[in-house]
Design a protein around this motif. Structure first.
Motif, mmCIF file in Angstrom:
data_model
loop_
_atom_site.group_PDB
_atom_site.id
_atom_site.type_symbol
_atom_site.label_atom_id
_atom_site.label_comp_id
_atom_site.label_asym_id
_atom_site.label_seq_id
_atom_site.Cartn_x
_atom_site.Cartn_y
_atom_site.Cartn_z
ATOM 1 N N ASN A 24 43.092 -107.019 -39.960
ATOM 2 C CA ASN A 24 43.303 -108.384 -40.452
ATOM 3 C C ASN A 24 43.321 -109.399 -39.309
ATOM 4 O O ASN A 24 44.179 -110.287 -39.256
ATOM 5 N N ALA A 25 42.369 -109.240 -38.400
ATOM 6 C CA ALA A 25 42.277 -110.162 -37.275
ATOM 7 C C ALA A 25 41.750 -111.519 -37.727
ATOM 8 O O ALA A 25 41.063 -111.637 -38.743
ATOM 9 N N VAL A 26 42.099 -112.544 -36.972
ATOM 10 C CA VAL A 26 41.578 -113.901 -37.165
ATOM 11 C C VAL A 26 40.751 -114.249 -35.929
ATOM 12 O O VAL A 26 41.202 -114.040 -34.802
ATOM 13 N N VAL A 27 39.543 -114.760 -36.136
ATOM 14 C CA VAL A 27 38.662 -115.132 -35.032
ATOM 15 C C VAL A 27 38.686 -116.651 -34.858
ATOM 16 O O VAL A 27 38.429 -117.390 -35.808
ATOM 17 N N LEU A 28 39.014 -117.092 -33.648
ATOM 18 C CA LEU A 28 39.020 -118.523 -33.333
ATOM 19 C C LEU A 28 37.949 -118.813 -32.293
ATOM 20 O O LEU A 28 37.920 -118.183 -31.228
ATOM 21 N N ALA A 29 37.068 -119.764 -32.595
ATOM 22 C CA ALA A 29 35.981 -120.119 -31.687
ATOM 23 C C ALA A 29 36.261 -121.439 -30.995
ATOM 24 O O ALA A 29 36.847 -122.353 -31.576
ATOM 25 N N LEU A 30 35.809 -121.545 -29.744
ATOM 26 C CA LEU A 30 35.811 -122.829 -29.043
ATOM 27 C C LEU A 30 34.457 -123.489 -29.293
ATOM 28 O O LEU A 30 33.424 -122.945 -28.885
ATOM 29 N N ILE A 52 39.421 -123.588 -32.538
ATOM 30 C CA ILE A 52 40.473 -124.156 -31.698
ATOM 31 C C ILE A 52 39.818 -125.316 -30.961
ATOM 32 O O ILE A 52 38.878 -125.120 -30.189
ATOM 33 N N LEU A 53 40.274 -126.518 -31.249
ATOM 34 C CA LEU A 53 39.642 -127.724 -30.715
ATOM 35 C C LEU A 53 40.249 -128.067 -29.361
ATOM 36 O O LEU A 53 41.396 -128.508 -29.267
ATOM 37 N N VAL A 54 39.469 -127.864 -28.326
ATOM 38 C CA VAL A 54 39.920 -128.084 -26.956
ATOM 39 C C VAL A 54 38.802 -128.765 -26.194
ATOM 40 O O VAL A 54 37.628 -128.516 -26.441
ATOM 41 N N ARG A 55 39.179 -129.659 -25.270
ATOM 42 C CA ARG A 55 38.181 -130.386 -24.484
ATOM 43 C C ARG A 55 38.577 -130.393 -23.009
ATOM 44 O O ARG A 55 39.746 -130.589 -22.670
ATOM 45 N N LYS A 56 37.595 -130.178 -22.188
ATOM 46 C CA LYS A 56 37.791 -130.309 -20.748
ATOM 47 C C LYS A 56 37.983 -131.782 -20.408
ATOM 48 O O LYS A 56 37.333 -132.648 -20.984
ATOM 49 N N ILE A 57 38.890 -132.061 -19.479
ATOM 50 C CA ILE A 57 39.052 -133.414 -18.940
ATOM 51 C C ILE A 57 38.359 -133.427 -17.581
ATOM 52 O O ILE A 57 38.811 -132.788 -16.628
ATOM 53 N N GLY A 58 37.222 -134.116 -17.508
ATOM 54 C CA GLY A 58 36.423 -134.108 -16.292
ATOM 55 C C GLY A 58 36.812 -135.222 -15.337
ATOM 56 O O GLY A 58 37.331 -136.266 -15.731
ATOM 57 N N VAL A 59 36.572 -134.983 -14.051
ATOM 58 C CA VAL A 59 36.760 -136.021 -13.036
ATOM 59 C C VAL A 59 35.797 -137.173 -13.352
ATOM 60 O O VAL A 59 34.626 -136.933 -13.646
ATOM 61 N N PRO A 60 36.277 -138.418 -13.335
ATOM 62 C CA PRO A 60 35.418 -139.551 -13.722
ATOM 63 C C PRO A 60 34.072 -139.594 -13.001
ATOM 64 O O PRO A 60 33.042 -139.884 -13.619
ATOM 65 N N THR A 140 39.887 -122.866 -21.422
ATOM 66 C CA THR A 140 40.335 -121.626 -22.063
ATOM 67 C C THR A 140 41.839 -121.458 -21.920
ATOM 68 O O THR A 140 42.527 -121.083 -22.878
ATOM 69 N N ARG A 141 42.363 -121.723 -20.729
ATOM 70 C CA ARG A 141 43.805 -121.573 -20.516
ATOM 71 C C ARG A 141 44.585 -122.510 -21.432
ATOM 72 O O ARG A 141 45.603 -122.115 -22.024
ATOM 73 N N ALA A 142 44.123 -123.730 -21.568
ATOM 74 C CA ALA A 142 44.786 -124.686 -22.455
ATOM 75 C C ALA A 142 44.764 -124.189 -23.894
ATOM 76 O O ALA A 142 45.773 -124.264 -24.614
ATOM 77 N N ALA A 143 43.625 -123.664 -24.326
ATOM 78 C CA ALA A 143 43.513 -123.154 -25.694
ATOM 79 C C ALA A 143 44.463 -121.985 -25.923
ATOM 80 O O ALA A 143 45.151 -121.910 -26.952
#
Length: 219
Positions: A24-30, A52-60, A140-143
């Motif tokens: 009964n696993a749940v699969v979460l995609a980025l 799983i909604l995650v976004r990189k914060i890039g250097v300007p 990935t770590r944030a997610a």
């Protein structure tokens, strides 16, 4: 190993994750790139597929260089890479502005991809997090931290390719980690795919339609 495309990589991961079938696993995609990979795993494991909604914060001045990441949630989780922030000379206001920009993109994606769609249950479940590859591991770590806060029974990270040092840094964040290829000479994720074209919003929506969350999973 070079993967033919994301679906090919997903089939490879599905074989490596076969022990999770029937649990009964749940699969979460980025999204977006992780969705076609995760679809193959969800199909093989007969598991619900969610995002799983995650976004990189890039250097300007260097958007591809991650100085942090932000994850969707009732209270968004922000992960900062202080070393990159300091070396790039990014000010607090600049960081906050980039973070706000990425939160706006998360909200756009939430409305487009999820809308009124039922969400998979996370608490008490075996959760498998999938992307098409990992470079620095910031997003990935944030997610993973965000998912861990939702109290899964077991947290698994599964990706086709990532550099060894990134895998070593992420291993403490999860209960199990599967990576098919860990090349010392990495460069970029796209180097390990013959077809690494960008995944469109429409493709994400179409894949999610194939995997409706029909039931609450039972541990």
């Amino acid at each position: 190993m070079t993967f033919r495309d994301r679906s090919d990589a997903g089939r490879g991961l599905a074989k490596a994750l076969s022990e999770y079938k029937g649990r009964n696993a749940v699969v979460l995609a980025l999204p977006r790139g992780g969705v076609p990979v995760a679809a193959e795993v969800a199909a093989a494991l007969d598991a619900p597929l969610d995002l799983i909604l995650v976004r990189k914060i890039g250097v300007p001045t260097q958007p591809e260089l991650a100085m942090g990441a932000v994850v969707d949630g009732a209270v968004p989780i922000v992960v900062r890479n202080e070393e990159v922030i300091e070396l790039s000379g990014t000010t607090a206001d600049e960081f906050d502005a980039e973070c706000a920009r990425e939160l706006a993109e998360i909200e756009r994606r939430r409305q487009l991809y999820i809308g009124e769609r039922a969400r998979a249950e996370i608490a008490g479940q075996v959760v498998i997090v999938i992307d098409d590859g990992i470079a620095t591991g910031a997003t990935t770590r944030a997610a993973l931290q965000a998912i861990r806060n939702r109290k899964p029974k077991e947290l698994v990270l599964a990706v086709p390719v990532a550099p060894p040092d990134t895998i070593a840094k992420l291993r403490p964040e999860v209960d199990a980690l599967i990576c098919l290829e860990t090349p010392e000479l990495f460069g970029a994720i796209g180097y390990f795919y013959r077809d690494f074209r960008q995944v469109s919003d429409q493709e994400v929506v179409a894949i999610l339609k194939r995997f409706p969350v029909k039931r609450a999973t039972i541990p």
